[in-house]
Design a protein around this motif. Structure first.
Motif, mmCIF file in Angstrom:
data_model
loop_
_atom_site.group_PDB
_atom_site.id
_atom_site.type_symbol
_atom_site.label_atom_id
_atom_site.label_comp_id
_atom_site.label_asym_id
_atom_site.label_seq_id
_atom_site.Cartn_x
_atom_site.Cartn_y
_atom_site.Cartn_z
ATOM 1 N N GLN A 617 0.857 -1.189 0.000
ATOM 2 C CA GLN A 617 0.000 0.000 0.000
ATOM 3 C C GLN A 617 0.889 1.234 0.000
ATOM 4 N N LYS A 618 0.412 2.266 -0.678
ATOM 5 C CA LYS A 618 1.208 3.479 -0.791
ATOM 6 C C LYS A 618 0.289 4.686 -0.869
ATOM 7 N N PRO A 638 4.000 1.679 4.276
ATOM 8 C CA PRO A 638 3.871 1.480 5.733
ATOM 9 C C PRO A 638 5.168 1.672 6.512
ATOM 10 N N THR A 639 6.328 1.573 5.843
ATOM 11 C CA THR A 639 7.587 1.611 6.594
ATOM 12 C C THR A 639 8.618 2.596 6.062
ATOM 13 N N LEU A 640 8.337 3.269 4.974
ATOM 14 C CA LEU A 640 9.340 4.131 4.354
ATOM 15 C C LEU A 640 8.665 5.363 3.752
ATOM 16 N N ILE A 641 9.305 6.511 3.911
ATOM 17 C CA ILE A 641 8.772 7.741 3.344
ATOM 18 C C ILE A 641 9.863 8.397 2.506
ATOM 19 N N ALA A 642 9.479 8.992 1.392
ATOM 20 C CA ALA A 642 10.454 9.650 0.530
ATOM 21 C C ALA A 642 9.797 10.822 -0.175
ATOM 22 N N GLY A 643 10.598 11.833 -0.444
ATOM 23 C CA GLY A 643 10.098 12.995 -1.159
ATOM 24 C C GLY A 643 11.039 13.381 -2.271
ATOM 25 N N VAL A 676 13.801 -0.615 -4.207
ATOM 26 C CA VAL A 676 13.891 -1.017 -2.802
ATOM 27 C C VAL A 676 13.056 -2.261 -2.543
ATOM 28 N N TYR A 677 11.808 -2.258 -3.040
ATOM 29 C CA TYR A 677 10.922 -3.396 -2.781
ATOM 30 C C TYR A 677 11.287 -4.624 -3.610
ATOM 31 N N GLY A 678 12.200 -4.454 -4.562
ATOM 32 C CA GLY A 678 12.696 -5.604 -5.306
ATOM 33 C C GLY A 678 13.979 -6.172 -4.738
ATOM 34 N N ASP A 679 14.479 -5.577 -3.666
ATOM 35 C CA ASP A 679 15.736 -6.006 -3.052
ATOM 36 C C ASP A 679 15.433 -6.779 -1.769
ATOM 37 N N ARG A 680 15.784 -8.040 -1.745
ATOM 38 C CA ARG A 680 15.485 -8.881 -0.582
ATOM 39 C C ARG A 680 16.242 -8.465 0.673
ATOM 40 N N ALA A 687 8.593 -6.112 4.412
ATOM 41 C CA ALA A 687 7.743 -7.199 4.911
ATOM 42 C C ALA A 687 6.315 -6.729 5.177
ATOM 43 N N GLN A 688 6.162 -5.543 5.755
ATOM 44 C CA GLN A 688 4.817 -5.034 6.049
ATOM 45 C C GLN A 688 4.215 -4.428 4.784
ATOM 46 N N LYS A 689 3.066 -4.949 4.379
ATOM 47 C CA LYS A 689 2.456 -4.524 3.113
ATOM 48 C C LYS A 689 1.274 -3.563 3.289
#
Length: 781
Positions: A617-618, A638-643, A676-680, A687-689
């Motif tokens: 979710q974004k 849910p766990t990262l913010i960027a501008g 980022v979400y493609g990097d394990r 993990a939190q979606k």
């Protein structure tokens, strides 16, 4: 005793006595300050302070002399053997001064080599003495002898040779570690014999540098290899030496360049924070404040080198695309763009190196100015150039200034909204060419400011996502805004200016400013109604902080840049406290805002982000300013913010005539998050979606996705209303607004369990109280 013999003895004894006297005078500092015994027992070279990423990567250094220390067991025996064989073959036998070597110098007048031992050369480095006449050099040599003897009495041979190699200069590179890394991309312990011989050969002078002087370097290398055969240690056989001499010099040269290190804009911004820390903390060894450039500090940051890499790649993918669109637009407008802005170019001319150099040569200003209209060969920044983004061309210097000012710049920051840790920092498109950091710069924020206004509508005025905001026209402070309306959720998703204009009439300018300050915005916000549309100029980091409440259950978190500082030996000097968090809105109201801001991406102005593979979710908000001179997008998972922000240095240059924030800025965010979400390796973030929903709202039909989609799409248009106005467009906020029909904000209000706003914001009569503003810090970042 014959008279002649007596005279010889008198001369000898007088000379010997004079030498002893001179040594005593030198020892007591008559010829200049001598290091104390304590300083000799703990000799310290000026060491660069290292900046280290959260994942353990060396990001860069702060230094006056760029050096790093190594221990004796971290240096290849090949280096030690080559050094001793070439510079001081009796190093292990003498006590600091080699009498045999001195005698050779006297009888051969120095034609067969010098007499300085490795220990004496180390003493010379410690004393940092310059050149002088024969008398000055004589006293300097006495001081070197004294220090050399003291070093031998206080240190082992291994310690002396380690100190020497950590201090020795290789051109503008200091210490064996940096020399090894620069020329061979290796640690000193991994150097081969022929590689060690090249570096030891360079100690004789920079004329033996292998990149600029390859022939001289190979001759000198072979001389060193030859010395390793004939020296007392017999480190090589004739056959081994012959085989090594036949090899070419193979280097892997890579200059240590702070322009291209990890996160250079961040490191530049960090300097002021670290200088303040150094000024307020005393080094117990010197009794003086710590020196960032010489004390070898280890600064552990919050930056993640992998996220930083993804942020830079996202910028390098997206910005050139926008630049091509801008270039097309500029071709249509031609020279009209600069009409009325000629003073900007004239001012810029006087800050160029060309102007400064010609002025220093006493050339009159008129002649200097004329030279800017003459075409010359030059390098310019270009996305279509080589890997360094450089291109050779011919143009006039004044056209070069215009060209570089028409390049789109960028800022991008990513942080953990829970811990406040800043994970990536991009302050421009290329640090080598453009040193100005746009992360810490103030720019108009456009519609990214609207979520703060809508938050007050939810928490204070009783709005819900389905509350209808009427369209039409409304005049405030002498300015009329006209546009369509719709549900609260729809108006935010589509960035409706008319709806924000109505909300500011309900909330009030002062209350919005106070709430922005409560959320961490320290920049001065002008008291005009236009702030509802984003006319305020605010740095990226402050905007990010204001958004941290959304993915963080209503808690606002300050950005954190550094985790700890250690001394050169790894001793902890300071551990920075975790980020300060404070709850600024209730959890249920916060979740309402998150759902509404999801709509910006689901079906609003940032819907193009749905085309990126970001499996979570974004939510977020786009922003543009008048004439598209600024494009923003601030978003979060849910766990990262960027501008991200894009725009030209001068805010009158439009970045793309028909683009909104969803096009000019949001794609960079999408590229970054997709990486980022493609990097394990980032499982702790990926993990939190889903966003955390308060327990009492999980089954509330208002927040069910199906109903929310209906609310979101209940409007009268699907176009973003671009432009935010500025202070010059509006009268003072105290001017009375024209009478308008009150908006029944409670008409569709559905009570929620935590309907009460925080006590610090609302009183018993549901009127907003003035919160206590946070004390501003000394820096914007």
């Amino acid at each position: 005793m014959k008279r002649s013999v007596k005279i010889v003895w008198q001369i000898f004894l007088f000379g010997f006595g004079a030498l002893i006297l001179m040594l005593l005078l030198a020892n007591f500092g008559v010829f200049g300050k001598m290091p104390s015994l304590q300083e000799l027992e703990n000799p310290e070279a000026d060491l660069a302070s290292e900046v280290i990423s959260a994942d353990g990567q060396l990001m860069g250094k702060y230094y006056s002399e760029n050096r790093s220390e190594v221990k004796f067991n971290e240096i290849s025996p090949n280096v030690i053997n080559a050094l001793v064989a070439t510079e001081d073959e009796r190093f292990y036998d003498h006590s600091g001064i080699d009498a045999q070597a001195l005698a050779r110098v006297v009888f051969t007048l120095g034609t067969q080599g010098g007499g300085s031992t490795i220990t004496q050369q180390l003493a010379k480095m410690i004393l940092k003495q310059g050149r002088g006449n024969i008398l000055v050099r004589g006293t300097q040599k006495l001081k070197e002898w004294i220090i050399a003897v003291k070093l031998e009495r206080n240190f082992t041979k291994e310690e002396i040779i380690t100190l020497y190699l950590n201090r020795a200069p290789w051109g503008n590179v200091y210490g064996i570690r940096n020399a090894s890394r620069t020329y061979f991309q290796k640690e000193p312990k991994d150097l081969k014999i022929e590689e060690a011989a090249v570096l030891v050969g360079m100690l004789k002078g920079f004329i033996y540098e292998p990149i600029r002087h390859p022939k001289a370097a190979i001759d000198r290398r072979n001389t060193v290899i030859g010395q390793m055969v004939v020296a007392k240690g017999h480190y090589l056989t004739e056959a081994e030496a012959a085989k090594l001499k036949a090899k070419p010099i193979i280097t892997n040269y890579k200059q240590i360049d702070e322009n291209i290190g990890i996160a250079p804009y961040y490191r530049r911004a960090l300097i002021e924070v670290l200088k303040d820390w150094c000024k307020n903390n005393i080094n117990p060894k010197t009794g003086e404040p710590y020196d960032l450039n010489t004390d070898g500090l280890k600064i552990y940051t919050t930056i993640d080198s992998r996220m930083q890499k993804y942020a830079e790649e996202a910028m390098q993918t997206h910005v050139p695309t926008q630049q091509r669109k801008l270039d097309w637009t500029l071709k249509q407008r031609g020279s009209k763009l600069w009409k009325g802005h000629e003073n900007i170019i004239e001012n810029a001319i006087k800050y160029t190196e060309r102007w400064k150099n010609m002025k220093e040569d006493d050339i009159d200003p008129e002649t200097i100015r004329k030279s800017f209209d003459i075409p010359v060969r030059m390098k310019i920044f270009s996305w279509t150039g080589n890997d360094k983004h450089e291109k050779d061309t011919v143009m006039t210097p004044i056209d070069s200034i215009k060209y570089h000012k028409q390049l789109i710049q960028n800022s991008f920051v990513a942080m953990d909204p829970r811990s406040g840790e800043v994970k990536a920092w991009v302050g421009g498109i290329d640090f080598k060419w453009f040193k100005f950091d746009h992360v810490t710069a103030k720019r108009q924020v456009g519609s990214t400011f609207k979520p703060l206004l809508y938050t007050l509508a939810i928490t204070e005025a009783g709005y819900t996502p389905e509350t209808q905001i009427p369209g039409g026209s409304l005049t405030l402070g002498g300015k009329t805004i006209t546009g369509g309306g719709g549900t609260c959720a729809y108006c935010l998703a589509q960035s409706k200016n008319a709806c924000a204009w109505r909300l500011i009439s309900v909330i009030g300018v002062k209350k919005l400013i106070e709430f922005a300050q409560l959320c961490g915005i320290k920049a001065t916000i002008p008291p005009y109604y236009s702030i509802a549309l984003g006319s305020a100029e605010i740095p990226m980091l402050q905007m990010l902080q204001s958004y941290t409440m959304f993915p963080n259950r209503g808690f606002n978190t300050e950005p954190v840049f550094v985790s700890r500082i250690e001394d050169k030996n790894g001793n902890l000097l300071h551990e920075f406290p975790i980020a300060q968090s404070k709850q600024v809105i209730g959890e249920a109201d916060n979740y309402t805002m998150v759902k509404m801001m999801e709509g910006v991406i689901k079906a609003g102005t940032a819907r193009r982000l749905n085309s990126y593979n970001i499996p979570t979710q974004k939510a977020g908000k786009t922003g543009t300013t008048n004439d598209n001179t600024d494009g923003w997008f601030i978003g979060y998972t849910p766990t990262l913010i960027a501008g991200t922000w894009v725009g030209c240095d001068d805010p009158f240059i439009p970045i793309y005539s028909s683009a909104g924030g969803g096009e000019v800025a949001a794609p960079e965010w999408g590229i970054f998050m997709q990486k980022v979400y493609g990097d394990r390796k980032f499982e702790n973030y990926t993990a939190q979606k889903e966003f955390n929903a308060p327990a009492e709202l999980k089954n509330d039909p208002i927040f069910a996705d199906a109903n929310f989609e209906n609310i979101l799409n209940s409007g009268d248009s699907l176009t973003e209303e671009i432009g935010n106005g500025d202070a010059s467009d509006f009268l003072d906020m105290d001017a009375p607004p024209e009478p308008t029909k009150p908006v029944d904000t409670n008409k569709n209000k559905v009570p929620k369990k935590d309907d009460k706003a925080p006590a610090a914001i609302i009183d018993d009569k549901s009127k907003i109280k003035k919160p206590v503003p946070k004390t501003p810090s000394n820096t914007d970042y």
